[in-house]
Motif scaffolding. Structure first.
Motif, PDB file in Angstrom:
ATOM      1  N   SER A 190       1.118  -1.286   0.153  1.00 27.50           N
ATOM      2  CA  SER A 190       0.419  -0.264   0.158  1.00 27.50           C
ATOM      3  C   SER A 190       0.664   1.442   0.321  1.00 27.50           C
ATOM      4  N   GLN A 192       0.080   5.516   1.022  1.00 29.33           N
ATOM      5  CA  GLN A 192      -0.778   6.597   1.727  1.00 29.33           C
ATOM      6  C   GLN A 192       0.177   7.747   1.685  1.00 29.33           C
ATOM      7  N   GLU A 292      -3.579  12.612   7.324  1.00 25.80           N
ATOM      8  CA  GLU A 292      -3.267  11.409   6.826  1.00 25.80           C
ATOM      9  C   GLU A 292      -4.332  11.034   6.330  1.00 25.80           C
ATOM     10  N   ALA A 294      -6.496   7.893   3.574  1.00 28.79           N
ATOM     11  CA  ALA A 294      -6.692   6.548   3.454  1.00 28.79           C
ATOM     12  C   ALA A 294      -5.641   6.444   3.047  1.00 28.79           C
TER      13      ALA A 294
END
Lengths: 350, 196
Positions: A190, A192, A292, A294
């Protein structure tokens, strides 16, 4: 003692004497230009190890019951004479960091390593070449161990009573197992987008070591297709994150404060030795400090730089070409034979 | 394979001296044969650390004996100017692990300040970085507890793998929470910094 035995002993003594000067010569300090402090550096690298990290660290794949050596230099640039202890120590990898264990530990690498000389006195601006011998027990279980070849300057006391000791070392990544080196691999799962408290945007890439050897990660991130078609980067990934097999950790890439909004297409390229992986995702950066977005799922980007993939592709390509050539040659041969065979020219008879 | 000829060769000096006939064919019994001396110096680069004790006081004279002492005493000190120099030229990372021993007053039955009372940090100043482009330095900017069991504090300072030749200077700082009732005295301990 019988004359035969005396003769045998004399022969052994001559052989040992002939061998000694070479060994002793390695342990004698020689003039050198040392950088400030106590320094170490690997001198030998493994001829069979293709990982470029093997030029700086001991990166080795050893079978149970085997022995191998590596030489490293110890250099004194402290401005005065030093007596330095040399030995093998243990290390751990946790939280993305390579950590040297305290004191003289008795873990696998420490126990399997002997360093010659074990103690050496070095005048200022001299170095010595030490030899580390790794003896892997026959009953050693498979798996990777971490350690360090250490040069230790024992604690120096100041008037305050506080002692300060320094150790500097060459990392050891020692894999034990039959056959070749185990596979190294990792995946970026991922990405971010975050904005730190000081307003600096950053990308956190979640990386998992899916192979069977520790990784020392480094890399860069590129942003493209941003607002107004803007591109930015490359930005360097922060800190040489070290991951042991199965571990997962975020790799942080700090960006320029001018990076705002989105969406941006982010492509992160990470390397460990020869292994490289790329992943991409669309990111939008939050405007507020200390916030932040997601995490988004990262998609892997196929790599032409991936050496194993290139090797496989090249092998398939060469195989297909060879097949075509063979087929072409066979057809040419059959045509030629057909032309040259007079029987083939005869009219068919009913 | 000798690494110096492949990786990170900074300086290679080779001297060759010939004496007598150079031809191998001329080297027969009774003649003066060629003597070839080859000296090579290969600098393969090192990772080095320099940390010298600095003057300063960690003497807890202000801590009174147990009677009447009810509050912990916070004590802080800069420890030692430390320089890490990496001349390996290979762009590999390095990381400093700090270990701190418990502090003892050296009495026959020593009084101890345990590791759990110690915290380390590396302030942003003074911090000097002379590095290759793209290198990033990570440090424990805020006071971080030293592990009470092993005394390890990994990643006190670390340099990214993208750097080449680099030098980093920093001064670790220690914060000690002296437990109430700790007898006055001079307590000594050892800071060990290991870089690899």
């Amino acid at each position: 003692m019988s004359p035969k035995r005396l003769l045998a002993r004399a022969a052994v003594a001559i052989i040992v004497a002939a061998a000694l000067p070479q060994t002793a010569a390695l342990a004698v300090p020689e003039k050198a230009q040392c950088t400030k402090g106590l320094g170490v550096g690997l001198v030998d690298t493994s001829g069979s190890e293709r990982d470029p990290r093997a030029s700086v660290y001991v990166v080795a794949n050893a079978k149970p019951g085997s022995t191998f050596t590596r030489r490293f230099q110890v250099c004194n640039g402290t401005g005065g004479p030093l007596t330095v202890k040399l030995y093998g120590g243990d290390a751990t990898i946790a939280g993305g960091a390579f950590s040297v264990s305290e004191g003289r530990t008795r873990g696998d690498v420490a126990q399997w390593t002997t360093v010659d000389p074990g103690t050496v006195t070095l005048p200022d601006q001299t170095r010595v070449i030490a030899t580390a011998t790794f003896t892997v027990p026959a009953q050693a279980t498979a798996g990777e161990r971490y350690g360090v070849l250490l040069a230790e300057l024992p604690a120096q006391r100041s008037s305050s009573g506080l002692g300060v000791a320094s150790r500097v070392g060459v990392r050891v990544y020692l894999n034990v197992g039959e056959g070749g080196a185990p596979k190294s691999d990792f995946a970026v799962s991922s990405l971010q987008a975050v904005r730190r408290a000081d307003g600096t945007p950053a990308v956190l890439a979640r990386v998992t070591n899916t192979g069977r050897r520790a990784l020392d990660l480094r890399g860069t991130l590129l942003l493209s297709h941003g607002p107004g078609g803007l591109s930015a980067g490359p930005f360097d990934a922060q800190v040489g994150t070290t991951l042991k097999p199965g571990d997962s950790a975020p790799v942080t890439v700090p960006l320029d404060k001018a990076i705002r909004g989105g969406p941006w297409r982010a492509v992160i390229a990470l390397k460990s030795g020869l292994l490289e992986r790329q992943a991409t995702g669309n990111l939008t950066f939050p405007d507020q400090a200390a916030s932040e977005a997601a995490p988004v799922t990262a998609s892997p980007v196929p790599l032409y730089q991936d050496e194993s993939a290139v090797t496989l592709f090249a092998a398939v390509l060469i195989g297909i070409m060879a097949l075509f050539l063979l087929l072409f040659a066979l057809l040419a041969f059959l045509r030629r034979r057909e032309r040259e065979d007079p029987r083939s020219a005869l009219p068919a008879t009913g | 394979m000798h690494k110096g000829f492949v990786f990170g060769s900074v300086a290679v000096a080779v001297g060759v001296a010939f004496v007598g006939p150079a031809s191998a064919a001329a080297c027969t019994a009774g003649t003066t044969c060629a003597v070839t001396t080859i000296a090579a110096t290969v600098d393969v680069g090192t990772l080095a650390i320099a940390a010298l004790p600095v003057s300063g006081s960690l003497t807890f004279t202000s801590v009174l004996p147990a009677a009447g002492a009810t509050q912990d005493l916070q004590k802080g000190a800069d420890l030692t100017l430390t320089t890490v120099t990496d001349t390996r030229l290979t762009g590999t990372a390095w990381s400093v692990t700090a270990n701190v021993s418990e502090f003892s007053d050296g009495a026959p039955t020593p009084h101890l300040i345990p590791r759990s009372a110690l915290k380390l940090s590396v302030p942003g100043a003074p911090l000097k970085v002379l590095g290759a482009a793209g290198m990033t330095i990570d440090r424990k900017g805020t006071a971080t507890a030293v592990n009470g069991t092993s005394g390890d504090l990994a990643g006190l300072v670390s340099a990214s793998a993208t750097g080449g030749l680099n030098t980093v200077e920093y001064t670790p700082h220690i914060d000690i929470t002296v437990p109430a009732g700790t007898p006055a005295g001079t307590y000594t301990g050892v800071l060990t910094q290991s870089v690899a």
